[in-house]
Motif scaffolding. Structure first.
Motif, PDB file in Angstrom:
ATOM      1  N   LEU A  18     -29.613  -1.188  76.422  1.00 41.04           N
ATOM      2  CA  LEU A  18     -30.667  -0.234  76.805  1.00 41.04           C
ATOM      3  C   LEU A  18     -30.139   0.967  77.586  1.00 41.04           C
ATOM      4  CD1 LEU A  18     -33.443  -2.797  77.806  1.00 41.04           C
ATOM      5  CD2 LEU A  18     -33.616  -1.126  75.958  1.00 41.04           C
ATOM      6  N   ASN A  19     -29.032   0.781  78.292  1.00 41.09           N
ATOM      7  CA  ASN A  19     -28.532   1.850  79.173  1.00 41.09           C
ATOM      8  C   ASN A  19     -27.385   2.657  78.578  1.00 41.09           C
ATOM      9  OD1 ASN A  19     -29.996   1.773  81.880  1.00 41.09           O
ATOM     10  ND2 ASN A  19     -29.565  -0.384  81.530  1.00 41.09           N
ATOM     11  N   THR A  20     -27.147   2.475  77.282  1.00 40.01           N
ATOM     12  CA  THR A  20     -26.102   3.263  76.617  1.00 40.01           C
ATOM     13  C   THR A  20     -26.687   3.975  75.409  1.00 40.01           C
ATOM     14  OG1 THR A  20     -25.491   1.241  75.440  1.00 40.01           O
ATOM     15  CG2 THR A  20     -24.102   1.878  77.280  1.00 40.01           C
ATOM     16  N   GLN A  21     -26.125   5.113  75.098  1.00 38.60           N
ATOM     17  CA  GLN A  21     -26.545   5.893  73.937  1.00 38.60           C
ATOM     18  C   GLN A  21     -25.377   6.782  73.525  1.00 38.60           C
ATOM     19  OE1 GLN A  21     -30.287   7.789  74.730  1.00 38.60           O
ATOM     20  NE2 GLN A  21     -30.469   8.625  72.664  1.00 38.60           N
ATOM     21  N   PRO A  22     -24.941   6.693  72.277  1.00 36.69           N
ATOM     22  CA  PRO A  22     -23.765   7.481  71.880  1.00 36.69           C
ATOM     23  C   PRO A  22     -23.975   8.979  72.079  1.00 36.69           C
ATOM     24  CG  PRO A  22     -24.847   6.477  69.964  1.00 36.69           C
ATOM     25  CD  PRO A  22     -25.469   5.884  71.180  1.00 36.69           C
ATOM     26  N   GLY A  23     -23.010   9.597  72.731  1.00 41.92           N
ATOM     27  CA  GLY A  23     -23.082  11.036  72.976  1.00 41.92           C
ATOM     28  C   GLY A  23     -23.984  11.424  74.124  1.00 41.92           C
ATOM     29  N   LYS A  24     -24.638  10.413  74.771  1.00 43.51           N
ATOM     30  CA  LYS A  24     -25.591  10.736  75.841  1.00 43.51           C
ATOM     31  C   LYS A  24     -25.394   9.916  77.118  1.00 43.51           C
ATOM     32  CE  LYS A  24     -29.301  12.591  72.990  1.00 43.51           C
ATOM     33  NZ  LYS A  24     -30.732  12.517  72.637  1.00 43.51           N
ATOM     34  N   LYS A  25     -25.238   8.576  76.983  1.00 40.60           N
ATOM     35  CA  LYS A  25     -25.227   7.725  78.179  1.00 40.60           C
ATOM     36  C   LYS A  25     -24.126   6.672  78.129  1.00 40.60           C
ATOM     37  CE  LYS A  25     -29.528   6.236  77.974  1.00 40.60           C
ATOM     38  NZ  LYS A  25     -30.801   5.544  78.322  1.00 40.60           N
ATOM     39  N   VAL A  26     -23.452   6.464  79.278  1.00 33.93           N
ATOM     40  CA  VAL A  26     -22.546   5.325  79.459  1.00 33.93           C
ATOM     41  C   VAL A  26     -23.049   4.532  80.668  1.00 33.93           C
ATOM     42  CG1 VAL A  26     -20.525   6.399  78.417  1.00 33.93           C
ATOM     43  CG2 VAL A  26     -20.935   6.709  80.847  1.00 33.93           C
TER      44      VAL A  26
END
Length: 284
Positions: free
Chosen positions: A125-133
């Motif tokens: 839930l807390n990761t998104q490619p190109g947006k969140k680590v």
């Protein structure tokens, strides 16, 4: 205060858990027990990559992996063997780059980490490619031998994993356990492989993300534990390094209050003896 509501479908989000390792067979056996219960039986959307340094005890580690594979009908694992001295950063870097199946969510993990299936979803839930680590703050366990008085009274591991100030502390200075997409890891340049030995590589990577356009999510997580193990301060360290190592060792052993009780135990025992003598003299 609710800011927004959104639905995310995590049903097909695979996590590649990468574990760098050298020796430590007993710890790996314990890790695989948790892995089997949490990842295979409960979650089911996991790939495991073990990056092993050297040949000593390698067959035992491979044996544990193969036994788990047969017993749980689990095939989603990769074993990579590297020569040379153990380097956490190199192990994780090699493990991340070895993956050939397109973009994947990576969880950099150590062998002395215990996590729940709830944590795995928090990772998604807390990761998104190109947006969140995601850089979770984990709960670090104190020495059970000190917390529970003596080794005979230490309860099973499941009962030790309680978040209280007497049992451990939030490791807010640790950046080793992290969830991030492989594409983001590759794009930012991975680990600095010039950093030798243990430590430092994780902070360097974290700082690179802080200076990038990605959002770094940093928060305490209830389902991620660092299990206590003895910290050894080797003779090769400089006096300054040794002092810092011993300070770190003290911080991981017990709380301030518990360490105080150990330091002043002779005074406490003397006080109790006096109290007993007073009580017995009154009776006579």
């Amino acid at each position: 205060m609710k800011v927004k509501k959104e639905k995310l479908n995590m049903a097909y989000t695979l996590i590649n858990i990468i574990v760098p390792l050298a020796k430590r067979v007993d710890k790996f056996r314990q890790f695989m027990q948790n892995f089997r219960e949490t990842c295979i039986q409960q979650d089911g959307r996991i790939h495991l990559t073990v990056v092993y340094f050297g040949k000593e005890e390698m067959n035992e580690v491979k044996g544990i992996l193969e036994n788990t594979s047969k017993a749980a009908n689990f095939r989603n694992f990769t074993f990579i063997q590297l020569s040379g001295e153990f380097s956490r950063g190199k192990g994780l870097d090699v493990g991340a780059r070895f993956w050939k199946g397109g973009n994947v969510l990576l969880f950099f993990c150590d062998v002395d980490i215990h996590f729940t299936s709830e944590f795995l979803n928090t990772c998604r839930l807390n990761t998104q490619p190109g947006k969140k680590v995601f850089y979770p703050v984990l709960f670090s366990q104190y020495n059970p031998g000190i917390i529970y008085g003596h080794h005979d009274a230490v309860p099973p591991l499941e009962q030790q994993l309680v978040i209280k100030k007497e049992t451990g502390f939030w490791r807010d200075f640790g950046f080793g356990m992290t969830c991030q997409y492989r594409s983001d890891f590759i794009n930012i340049g991975g680990f600095d492989l010039d950093i030798k030995g243990w430590g430092g590589e994780d902070v360097h990577l974290y700082r690179k993300y802080l200076h990038s356009n990605l959002i770094v999510v940093r928060t305490p997580v209830r389902g991620l534990f660092h299990l206590w193990h003895e910290k050894r301060c080797v003779d090769e360290l400089t006096p300054e390094q040794y002092r810092m190592c011993m300070q770190s060792k003290a911080m991981n052993e017990a709380s301030h209050g518990q360490l105080g009780m150990l330091v002043f135990r002779h005074e406490i025992e003397a006080h109790l003896r006096k109290q007993r003598q007073k009580t017995s003299s009154k009776k006579t």
